[in-house]
Scaffold this motif. Structure first.
Motif, mmCIF file in Angstrom:
data_model
loop_
_atom_site.group_PDB
_atom_site.id
_atom_site.type_symbol
_atom_site.label_atom_id
_atom_site.label_comp_id
_atom_site.label_asym_id
_atom_site.label_seq_id
_atom_site.Cartn_x
_atom_site.Cartn_y
_atom_site.Cartn_z
ATOM 1 N N ILE A 181 94.555 114.258 -12.967
ATOM 2 C CA ILE A 181 94.767 113.046 -12.163
ATOM 3 C C ILE A 181 95.965 113.214 -11.237
ATOM 4 N N SER B 102 100.730 105.651 -9.999
ATOM 5 C CA SER B 102 99.748 105.446 -8.933
ATOM 6 C C SER B 102 100.072 106.318 -7.718
ATOM 7 N N ASP C 221 107.069 115.032 -19.387
ATOM 8 C CA ASP C 221 106.556 114.142 -20.431
ATOM 9 C C ASP C 221 107.516 114.145 -21.625
ATOM 10 N N SER D 2 104.872 106.634 -21.541
ATOM 11 C CA SER D 2 104.079 105.405 -21.497
ATOM 12 C C SER D 2 104.897 104.222 -22.007
ATOM 13 N N PHE E 70 95.686 113.925 -17.600
ATOM 14 C CA PHE E 70 96.786 113.439 -16.768
ATOM 15 C C PHE E 70 97.152 114.486 -15.718
ATOM 16 N N LYS F 46 104.011 105.902 -17.163
ATOM 17 C CA LYS F 46 102.620 106.244 -16.890
ATOM 18 C C LYS F 46 101.759 104.991 -16.987
ATOM 19 N N PRO F 47 100.661 104.935 -16.288
ATOM 20 C CA PRO F 47 100.206 105.895 -15.279
ATOM 21 C C PRO F 47 100.972 105.712 -13.975
#
Length: 141
Positions: free
Chosen positions: A18, A120, A62, A95, A15, A117-118
């Motif tokens: 990304i 964009s 998170d 999430s 993550f 999450k996720p």
């Protein structure tokens, strides 16, 4: 707008990778620092209380991490928040789109929003376009 500085506090290295690439695509001038758990993020903040240049504008935090999770981070952060010489927007990353989790997060005064999450590239663009804000921010899921 001045250059933005992000902290991403998340134990998921994939993550992190990304998000690093996504943020760089949105704006390569954004500075981003990574922390693998809340404790490392808190320690950095405490060591840099008076050094606004070292502090982030935005923290993406998170919920589920080892050592110190997002909820514990927020509790510790609140204990020294008034000593920080910079306004920091903290967005909870999870999430979960459970309405109870969202309601719990909404009650925490140190949070600026809730991100599912996720995230964009358009989600990052939207977040940045709303910065700085005093209003609660929540991405669409």
């Amino acid at each position: 707008m001045n250059e933005l500085h992000f902290f991403l506090i998340d134990d998921d290295e994939i993550f992190q990778f990304i998000m690093k690439n996504t943020i760089a695509e949105v704006n390569p001038d954004i500075k981003i620092q990574f922390f693998s758990d809340g404790e490392k993020g808190i320690d950095f903040l405490k060591q840099n209380l008076g050094a606004a240049n070292n502090l982030p504008d935005i923290i993406l935090l998170d919920v589920n991490m080892p050592f110190m999770d997002g909820w514990e981070f927020l509790s510790e952060y609140k204990s020294f928040q008034t000593d920080i010489k910079k306004d920091i927007n903290i967005y909870l990353l999870t999430s979960s789109n459970n309405p109870q989790d969202i309601a719990k997060a909404h009650e925490i005064s140190t949070l600026s929003g809730y991100l599912v999450k996720p995230i964009s590239k358009d989600g990052i663009k939207n977040l940045i376009s709303h910065f700085p804000t005093n209003e609660w921010y929540q991405n669409q899921f």
